[in-house]
Design an enzyme around this catalytic site. Structure first.
Site, PDB file in Angstrom:
ATOM      1  N   ALA A  67      38.848  50.441  43.202  1.00 42.07           N
ATOM      2  CA  ALA A  67      38.756  49.071  43.698  1.00 42.07           C
ATOM      3  C   ALA A  67      39.648  48.202  42.817  1.00 42.07           C
ATOM      4  O   ALA A  67      39.924  48.554  41.662  1.00 42.07           O
ATOM      5  CB  ALA A  67      37.310  48.593  43.634  1.00 42.07           C
ATOM      6  N   GLY A 112      36.796  53.905  43.351  1.00 38.67           N
ATOM      7  CA  GLY A 112      36.774  53.767  44.805  1.00 38.67           C
ATOM      8  C   GLY A 112      37.706  54.749  45.506  1.00 38.67           C
ATOM      9  O   GLY A 112      37.498  55.075  46.675  1.00 38.67           O
ATOM     10  N   GLU A 115      35.742  57.866  45.743  1.00 37.64           N
ATOM     11  CA  GLU A 115      34.692  57.613  46.735  1.00 37.64           C
ATOM     12  C   GLU A 115      35.256  57.612  48.154  1.00 37.64           C
ATOM     13  O   GLU A 115      34.614  58.095  49.084  1.00 37.64           O
ATOM     14  CB  GLU A 115      34.014  56.271  46.414  1.00 37.64           C
ATOM     15  CG  GLU A 115      33.210  56.341  45.119  1.00 37.64           C
ATOM     16  CD  GLU A 115      32.767  54.968  44.624  1.00 37.64           C
ATOM     17  OE1 GLU A 115      33.648  54.095  44.428  1.00 37.64           O
ATOM     18  OE2 GLU A 115      31.560  54.756  44.442  1.00 37.64           O
ATOM     19  N   GLU A 135      33.901  54.087  36.255  1.00 40.25           N
ATOM     20  CA  GLU A 135      33.286  52.750  36.283  1.00 40.25           C
ATOM     21  C   GLU A 135      32.552  52.398  34.996  1.00 40.25           C
ATOM     22  O   GLU A 135      32.511  51.226  34.600  1.00 40.25           O
ATOM     23  CB  GLU A 135      32.327  52.632  37.470  1.00 40.25           C
ATOM     24  CG  GLU A 135      33.006  52.516  38.827  1.00 40.25           C
ATOM     25  CD  GLU A 135      33.349  53.856  39.457  1.00 40.25           C
ATOM     26  OE1 GLU A 135      33.242  54.906  38.774  1.00 40.25           O
ATOM     27  OE2 GLU A 135      33.728  53.862  40.631  1.00 40.25           O
TER      28      GLU A 135
HETATM   29  N1  COA Z   1      42.846  47.669  40.129  1.00 45.25           N
HETATM   30  C1  COA Z   1      43.844  46.784  40.020  1.00 45.25           C
HETATM   31  N2  COA Z   1      45.060  47.105  39.557  1.00 45.25           N
HETATM   32  C2  COA Z   1      45.255  48.374  39.178  1.00 45.25           C
HETATM   33  C3  COA Z   1      44.266  49.353  39.264  1.00 45.25           C
HETATM   34  C4  COA Z   1      43.001  48.949  39.766  1.00 45.25           C
HETATM   35  N3  COA Z   1      41.978  49.816  39.936  1.00 45.25           N
HETATM   36  N4  COA Z   1      44.746  50.535  38.795  1.00 45.25           N
HETATM   37  C5  COA Z   1      46.024  50.270  38.443  1.00 45.25           C
HETATM   38  N5  COA Z   1      46.342  48.986  38.678  1.00 45.25           N
HETATM   39  C6  COA Z   1      47.612  48.300  38.440  1.00 45.25           C
HETATM   40  C7  COA Z   1      47.842  48.012  36.974  1.00 45.25           C
HETATM   41  O1  COA Z   1      47.171  46.839  36.583  1.00 45.25           O
HETATM   42  C8  COA Z   1      49.338  47.884  36.951  1.00 45.25           C
HETATM   43  O2  COA Z   1      49.685  46.625  37.482  1.00 45.25           O
HETATM   44  P1  COA Z   1      50.818  45.718  36.744  1.00 45.25           P
HETATM   45  O3  COA Z   1      52.045  46.589  36.759  1.00 45.25           O
HETATM   46  O4  COA Z   1      50.930  44.509  37.596  1.00 45.25           O
HETATM   47  O5  COA Z   1      50.296  45.462  35.374  1.00 45.25           O
HETATM   48  C9  COA Z   1      49.789  48.926  37.976  1.00 45.25           C
HETATM   49  O6  COA Z   1      48.679  49.157  38.819  1.00 45.25           O
HETATM   50  C10 COA Z   1      50.191  50.240  37.350  1.00 45.25           C
HETATM   51  O7  COA Z   1      49.101  50.710  36.571  1.00 45.25           O
HETATM   52  P2  COA Z   1      49.255  51.148  35.033  1.00 45.25           P
HETATM   53  O8  COA Z   1      47.913  51.027  34.404  1.00 45.25           O
HETATM   54  O9  COA Z   1      50.364  50.394  34.400  1.00 45.25           O
HETATM   55  O10 COA Z   1      49.681  52.662  35.223  1.00 45.25           O
HETATM   56  P3  COA Z   1      49.455  53.846  34.171  1.00 45.25           P
HETATM   57  O11 COA Z   1      50.256  54.976  34.691  1.00 45.25           O
HETATM   58  O12 COA Z   1      49.683  53.376  32.787  1.00 45.25           O
HETATM   59  O13 COA Z   1      47.884  54.202  34.291  1.00 45.25           O
HETATM   60  C11 COA Z   1      45.818  54.642  35.450  1.00 45.25           C
HETATM   61  C12 COA Z   1      47.371  54.712  35.492  1.00 45.25           C
HETATM   62  C13 COA Z   1      45.325  55.039  36.849  1.00 45.25           C
HETATM   63  C14 COA Z   1      45.266  55.601  34.408  1.00 45.25           C
HETATM   64  C15 COA Z   1      45.370  53.203  35.120  1.00 45.25           C
HETATM   65  O14 COA Z   1      46.068  52.319  35.968  1.00 45.25           O
HETATM   66  C16 COA Z   1      43.909  52.938  35.294  1.00 45.25           C
HETATM   67  O15 COA Z   1      43.114  53.346  34.468  1.00 45.25           O
HETATM   68  N6  COA Z   1      43.540  52.254  36.399  1.00 45.25           N
HETATM   69  C17 COA Z   1      42.157  51.861  36.623  1.00 45.25           C
HETATM   70  C18 COA Z   1      41.345  53.030  37.112  1.00 45.25           C
HETATM   71  C19 COA Z   1      39.906  52.598  37.296  1.00 45.25           C
HETATM   72  O16 COA Z   1      39.199  52.271  36.360  1.00 45.25           O
HETATM   73  N7  COA Z   1      39.456  52.635  38.567  1.00 45.25           N
HETATM   74  C20 COA Z   1      38.108  52.326  38.920  1.00 45.25           C
HETATM   75  C21 COA Z   1      37.955  50.891  39.212  1.00 45.25           C
HETATM   76  S1  COA Z   1      36.253  50.553  39.596  1.00 45.25           S
END
Ligand code: COA
Length: 260
Positions: A67, A112, A115, A135
């Site tokens: 999400a 999400g 999910e 989460e």
């Molecule tokens: N919601 C909003 N934005 C997200 C996102 C999310 N769940 N996951 C990634 N993004 C965005 C980042 O903020 C970034 O945006 P920006 O370039 O404007 O700053 C872009 O997507 C790229 O992500 P980034 O974190 O830079 O890539 P990465 O390769 O370093 O890491 C992940 C990849 C997936 C490990 C990391 O993005 C992450 O942990 N995301 C969240 C996962 C999460 O907790 N999901 C559950 C949410 S309830």
């Protein structure tokens, strides 16, 4: 509806490919994506030419990275419940599709995203995909069905481990625990997912939708689930396709199913 963040393409075989198209945010689910996804799923459901759906993410990095965390900043207790119920309703409609829905998991399937994949009927993963319910790292728990669908797919022990540690697992590990049906090289992902739809589409359509219905009832108490199965079995016996399927077997020829 003008779709901006979900692509909707139907190929010449009648497979609808729905692609969540927000690669700059790793296809994170915001309200707009959820609304468009819901619309696209309803469209695929009502279009008789569509035989099934392949659901995937844009780019080679993410299926859906969860999400949209940016929208969490303003959520309070009441809004949080509403937020979870809204997402669950969209995912329930995917699970309740009478045609097969296959998740083609091309990268991160986190929160999400995991999910969403679990609400699909089958999951095919690229070797490069990964899965997790992170989460707890944000101070919340899964809200789009993770605490309910994950234990049903992999058992409560492994689900507890994944949800409490927030650990990210590889596609291979997801296969070993039964979270995905198959792992393939990334280049073969969409073709493999489409092939599943075509294989299923060659069967009797009503038998397929009734099987999906009965499988959804597998979380009922056993005796109730068995009654439900028997009722659907009876309905299937009343179809033209049942007569055709049995006749074709006895006449040693391929069946021609009409969905009647
Ligand atoms: N919601 C909003 N934005 C997200 C996102 C999310 N769940 N996951 C990634 N993004 C965005 C980042 O903020 C970034 O945006 P920006 O370039 O404007 O700053 C872009 O997507 C790229 O992500 P980034 O974190 O830079 O890539 P990465 O390769 O370093 O890491 C992940 C990849 C997936 C490990 C990391 O993005 C992450 O942990 N995301 C969240 C996962 C999460 O907790 N999901 C559950 C949410 S309830």
């Amino acid at each position: 509806m003008d779709l901006q963040l979900v692509r909707y393409d139907v190929d010449e075989d009648g497979v609808a490919v729905l692609t969540i198209d927000r690669p700059d945010k790793l296809n994170a689910l915001n309200q707009q994506v959820l609304g468009e996804l819901d619309h696209a799923v309803r469209q695929a459901r009502s279009d008789d030419a569509v035989r099934g759906i392949v659901l995937t993410g844009s780019g080679d990095k993410a299926f859906v990275a969860g999400a949209d965390i940016a929208q969490f900043q303003t959520l309070d207790a009441l809004q949080g419940t509403r937020f979870a119920l809204q997402g669950q309703a969209v995912f329930n409609r995917i699970e309740e599709m009478p045609k097969p829905v296959v998740a083609a998991v091309n990268g991160y399937a986190l929160g999400g995203g995991c999910e969403l994949a679990m609400a699909c009927h089958l999951r095919i993963a690229a070797e490069t995909a990964s899965f997790g319910q992170p989460e707890v790292n944000l101070g919340i728990l899964p809200g789009y069905g993770g605490t309910q669908r994950l234990p049903r797919l992999v058992g409560r022990g492994i689900a507890t481990e994944l949800i409490l540690t927030g650990e990210r697992i590889s596609a291979q590990r997801a296969y070993e625990i039964g979270l995905v049906n198959r792992v393939v090289p990334a280049a073969e992902l969409i073709a493999t997912a489409k092939q599943y739809i075509l294989t299923i589409a060659s069967k009797a359509p009503l038998a397929v939708s009734m099987s999906l219905d009965a499988l959804r009832a597998s979380d009922l108490p056993l005796r109730q689930g068995l009654r439900y199965e028997a009722a659907l079995f009876g309905q299937a016996c009343g179809t033209e396709d049942f007569k055709e399927g049995v006749r074709a077997f006895l006449e040693r020829r391929p069946a021609t199913f009409k969905g009647l």
